[in-house]
Write a protein that holds these residues in place. Structure first.
Motif, PDB file in Angstrom:
ATOM      1  N   SER A  45     -65.839 -19.787 -30.514  1.00  0.00           N
ATOM      2  CA  SER A  45     -64.445 -20.218 -30.387  1.00  0.00           C
ATOM      3  C   SER A  45     -64.347 -21.601 -29.747  1.00  0.00           C
ATOM      4  N   PHE A  46     -65.318 -21.977 -28.893  1.00  0.00           N
ATOM      5  CA  PHE A  46     -65.315 -23.316 -28.302  1.00  0.00           C
ATOM      6  C   PHE A  46     -65.709 -24.373 -29.321  1.00  0.00           C
ATOM      7  N   GLN A  47     -66.525 -23.999 -30.307  1.00  0.00           N
ATOM      8  CA  GLN A  47     -67.010 -24.955 -31.284  1.00  0.00           C
ATOM      9  C   GLN A  47     -65.989 -25.252 -32.380  1.00  0.00           C
ATOM     10  N   LYS A  48     -64.964 -24.427 -32.522  1.00  0.00           N
ATOM     11  CA  LYS A  48     -63.960 -24.682 -33.545  1.00  0.00           C
ATOM     12  C   LYS A  48     -63.282 -26.018 -33.262  1.00  0.00           C
ATOM     13  N   SER A  49     -63.151 -26.797 -34.313  1.00  0.00           N
ATOM     14  CA  SER A  49     -62.612 -28.137 -34.158  1.00  0.00           C
ATOM     15  C   SER A  49     -61.086 -28.107 -34.104  1.00  0.00           C
ATOM     16  N   ASN A  50     -60.531 -28.848 -33.208  1.00  0.00           N
ATOM     17  CA  ASN A  50     -59.085 -29.012 -33.124  1.00  0.00           C
ATOM     18  C   ASN A  50     -58.695 -30.406 -33.595  1.00  0.00           C
ATOM     19  N   SER A  51     -59.482 -30.956 -34.505  1.00  0.00           N
ATOM     20  CA  SER A  51     -59.255 -32.307 -34.988  1.00  0.00           C
ATOM     21  C   SER A  51     -57.932 -32.394 -35.722  1.00  0.00           C
ATOM     22  N   GLN A  52     -57.215 -33.437 -35.477  1.00  0.00           N
ATOM     23  CA  GLN A  52     -55.962 -33.654 -36.173  1.00  0.00           C
ATOM     24  C   GLN A  52     -56.129 -34.654 -37.307  1.00  0.00           C
ATOM     25  N   ILE A  53     -57.318 -35.239 -37.425  1.00  0.00           N
ATOM     26  CA  ILE A  53     -57.573 -36.219 -38.474  1.00  0.00           C
ATOM     27  C   ILE A  53     -58.295 -35.580 -39.652  1.00  0.00           C
ATOM     28  N   ILE A  54     -59.258 -34.699 -39.372  1.00  0.00           N
ATOM     29  CA  ILE A  54     -60.037 -34.058 -40.436  1.00  0.00           C
ATOM     30  C   ILE A  54     -59.767 -32.561 -40.411  1.00  0.00           C
ATOM     31  N   LYS A  55     -59.363 -32.009 -41.565  1.00  0.00           N
ATOM     32  CA  LYS A  55     -59.068 -30.577 -41.661  1.00  0.00           C
ATOM     33  C   LYS A  55     -59.641 -30.025 -42.957  1.00  0.00           C
ATOM     34  N   ILE A  56     -60.181 -28.830 -42.892  1.00  0.00           N
ATOM     35  CA  ILE A  56     -60.567 -28.124 -44.111  1.00  0.00           C
ATOM     36  C   ILE A  56     -59.357 -27.312 -44.529  1.00  0.00           C
ATOM     37  N   ILE A  57     -58.773 -27.692 -45.659  1.00  0.00           N
ATOM     38  CA  ILE A  57     -57.557 -27.054 -46.135  1.00  0.00           C
ATOM     39  C   ILE A  57     -57.873 -25.684 -46.733  1.00  0.00           C
ATOM     40  N   GLU A  58     -58.906 -25.646 -47.554  1.00  0.00           N
ATOM     41  CA  GLU A  58     -59.293 -24.389 -48.181  1.00  0.00           C
ATOM     42  C   GLU A  58     -60.785 -24.422 -48.471  1.00  0.00           C
ATOM     43  N   ARG A  59     -61.435 -23.273 -48.324  1.00  0.00           N
ATOM     44  CA  ARG A  59     -62.869 -23.162 -48.582  1.00  0.00           C
ATOM     45  C   ARG A  59     -63.097 -21.954 -49.474  1.00  0.00           C
ATOM     46  N   VAL A  60     -63.852 -22.177 -50.559  1.00  0.00           N
ATOM     47  CA  VAL A  60     -64.166 -21.107 -51.501  1.00  0.00           C
ATOM     48  C   VAL A  60     -65.678 -21.023 -51.636  1.00  0.00           C
ATOM     49  N   PRO A  61     -66.285 -19.876 -51.268  1.00  0.00           N
ATOM     50  CA  PRO A  61     -67.731 -19.752 -51.429  1.00  0.00           C
ATOM     51  C   PRO A  61     -68.124 -19.702 -52.903  1.00  0.00           C
ATOM     52  N   VAL A  62     -69.167 -20.450 -53.259  1.00  0.00           N
ATOM     53  CA  VAL A  62     -69.679 -20.458 -54.626  1.00  0.00           C
ATOM     54  C   VAL A  62     -70.934 -19.604 -54.701  1.00  0.00           C
ATOM     55  N   SER A  63     -71.755 -19.687 -53.679  1.00  0.00           N
ATOM     56  CA  SER A  63     -72.945 -18.845 -53.577  1.00  0.00           C
ATOM     57  C   SER A  63     -73.160 -18.535 -52.102  1.00  0.00           C
ATOM     58  N   LYS A  64     -74.286 -17.926 -51.802  1.00  0.00           N
ATOM     59  CA  LYS A  64     -74.555 -17.539 -50.423  1.00  0.00           C
ATOM     60  C   LYS A  64     -74.631 -18.744 -49.491  1.00  0.00           C
ATOM     61  N   SER A  65     -75.123 -19.855 -50.000  1.00  0.00           N
ATOM     62  CA  SER A  65     -75.336 -21.017 -49.131  1.00  0.00           C
ATOM     63  C   SER A  65     -74.511 -22.246 -49.513  1.00  0.00           C
TER      64      SER A  65
END
Length: 135
Positions: free
Chosen positions: A29-49
């Motif tokens: 929980s400490f490592q989660k970024s609170n960046s206001q400049i860079i955000k991951i809007i959506e993430r979709v896994p394609v494979s395991k890695s």
């Protein structure tokens, strides 16, 4: 070795595992970024890695491929595509400001065309996934 010694070792091991699990969750929980400049809007896994992500850097939106070995920018979205993405996000999380933005954007032909284009891209992606799975 007595039975009580064995029980004490098992209890100590269980306590260590519990504490390690608890501390790893807290560190995450400490490592989660609170960046206001860079955000991951959506993430979709394609494979395991690997996965595909829509990433926002300030006002720019990009489609990125993220894997263990590399991170590549596949596409930088145009202004119209960015507006369509924001429109879809606003539809998913309605609030007062989002509702106003949705009503303004609905009338735009460009947004309507981009939504159709995004639907086609989504359909192509699903077909790509099926082909990858069926190999």
């Amino acid at each position: 070795m007595l039975f009580t010694d064995i029980v004490q070792m098992i209890l100590a091991l269980a306590l260590i595992i519990f504490l390690a699990n608890f501390l790893l969750k807290k560190l995450g929980s400490f490592q989660k970024s609170n960046s206001q400049i860079i955000k991951i809007i959506e993430r979709v896994p394609v494979s395991k890695s690997s996965s595909l992500c829509i990433v926002q850097v300030e006002s720019e939106y990009m489609l990125m491929s993220i894997s263990e070995s590399s991170n590549d920018i596949i596409k930088t979205f145009s202004d119209e595509e960015r507006e369509a993405i924001q429109f879809r996000l606003a539809r998913k999380q309605p609030d007062v400001k989002s509702e106003e933005a949705i009503h303004k954007m609905k009338d735009s032909n460009a947004v309507r065309l981009l939504l159709e284009k995004l639907d086609a891209m989504k359909k192509d992606y699903k077909e790509f996934q099926k082909k990858g799975i069926n190999k």
